[in-house]
Design an enzyme around this catalytic site. Structure first.
Site, short mmCIF file in Angstrom:
data_model
loop_
_atom_site.label_atom_id
_atom_site.label_comp_id
_atom_site.label_asym_id
_atom_site.label_seq_id
_atom_site.Cartn_x
_atom_site.Cartn_y
_atom_site.Cartn_z
N THR A 7 -50.98 -82.18 31.36
CA THR A 7 -51.36 -83.51 31.81
C THR A 7 -52.57 -83.99 31.02
O THR A 7 -53.38 -83.18 30.59
CB THR A 7 -51.74 -83.39 33.31
OG1 THR A 7 -50.57 -83.09 34.02
CG2 THR A 7 -52.39 -84.62 33.85
N LEU A 57 -42.74 -84.89 42.69
CA LEU A 57 -44.04 -85.44 42.31
C LEU A 57 -45.07 -84.34 42.45
O LEU A 57 -45.05 -83.59 43.43
CB LEU A 57 -44.45 -86.60 43.21
CG LEU A 57 -43.63 -87.88 43.16
CD1 LEU A 57 -44.22 -88.91 44.12
CD2 LEU A 57 -43.57 -88.45 41.75
N1 ASP Z 1 -50.75 -81.42 37.48
C1 ASP Z 1 -49.54 -81.75 36.80
C2 ASP Z 1 -48.38 -81.63 37.75
O1 ASP Z 1 -48.35 -80.71 38.55
C3 ASP Z 1 -49.26 -80.88 35.63
C4 ASP Z 1 -50.41 -80.69 34.70
O2 ASP Z 1 -51.56 -80.92 35.01
O3 ASP Z 1 -50.15 -80.28 33.58
O4 ASP Z 1 -47.48 -82.43 37.67
#
Ligand code: ASP
Length: 272
Positions: free
Chosen positions: A150, A179
């Site tokens: 992310t 989600l």
């Molecule tokens: N937090 C994000 C999710 O769980 C993934 C990430 O941070 O890479 O969708």
């Protein structure tokens, strides 16, 4: 004093990818900093928009795919003055999901719109859409290991206004419609001029269960230093759920901080 912190996701990419990921984050920091004259909100949006163009990172163009090999992108934005927030989830056809999150925030009726409704909202607001194949083709060309990368940014401008923006493809191979924390206020992001601004990255289910972004903001509001509070929250994540991730954060006075308990997280900051 203004502060901007940008990250490119916590995870364990091969070491050969560390440098290009870090370079991408530093490029986005400069893009965000160049927009700081327009305030904290413009800075975080410019930084995340740039990161959504990076093939190395899990957002926009580089987003990972779900178990049906489809893109489902999530993004959010929040400003800490009036606590306005906008978020979108599981969108397949929006080139810059963070632009759509901004449109949701500015429209003001809703905070989180997902799926086909979010795509319809994009068309209504003239946000750029693409064929989902745009995201899929990139993956055929450059297949990647399952990663959590992310992207996000937090900023404080010299008027003391705080903002956060985040964008992700979520977890690779996820169930369609899943989600994570990223589009959920209090879990994946939070900004309150009185407390601080926080952006999470990592295994979203853990951040959702522990409402971690808000808790980091709250602790900063009580005087905690951003890096130390982020370390505390990661310990909590590990102890309570066994999961991993990272944070970037800024307190209401503009102190920057970051922490991660994965092998790697590209991040960069600028104060001035
Ligand atoms: N937090 C994000 C999710 O769980 C993934 C990430 O941070 O890479 O969708």
């Amino acid at each position: 004093m203004a502060t901007l912190v940008v990250h490119g996701g916590s995870g364990a990419p091969p070491e050969a990818e560390w440098q290009p990921r870090q370079a991408a984050v530093e490029g986005a920091r400069e893009a965000g900093w160049a927009a700081m004259g327009g305030g904290a909100l413009e800075a975080v949006l410019a930084a995340v928009r740039r990161l959504e163009d990076e093939p190395w990172l899990n957002a926009g163009f580089g987003a990972v795919l779900n178990q049906d090999q489809q893109p489902e992108l999530d993004a959010a934005v929040m400003e800490g003055g009036q606590l306005r927030a906008g978020a979108v989830g599981a969108v397949k056809d929006v080139r810059h999901p963070v632009d759509l999150a901004r449109a949701v925030m500015e429209d003001g009726r809703h905070v989180l719109i997902v799926g086909a409704g979010a795509s319809a909202f994009a068309r209504e607001k003239n946000i750029e859409t693409v064929d989902p194949e745009f995201f899929i083709a990139e993956h055929r060309l450059h297949p990647r290991a399952p990663e959590q990368d992310t992207v996000g940014a937090v900023a404080r401008d010299d008027s003391g206004r705080l903002a956060v923006a985040v964008s992700t493809g979520g977890m690779s191979g996820k169930w369609p419609g899943r989600l994570g924390d990223s589009p959920v206020p209090g879990a994946g992001f939070y900004a309150d001029d009185r407390l601080g601004a926080v952006c999470s990255t990592g295994h979203g289910e853990g951040f959702l269960r522990l409402v971690l972004a808000y808790r980091v903001a709250e602790q900063m509001g009580l005087g905690g230093a951003p890096g130390q509070v982020a370390d505390w929250a990661l310990e909590e994540l590990k102890q309570r759920t066994g999961l991993e991730g990272g944070f970037i954060a800024i307190d209401s006075g503009g102190r920057p901080g970051a922490a991660f308990n994965t092998r790697f997280m590209a991040w960069a900051y600028r104060v001035g």
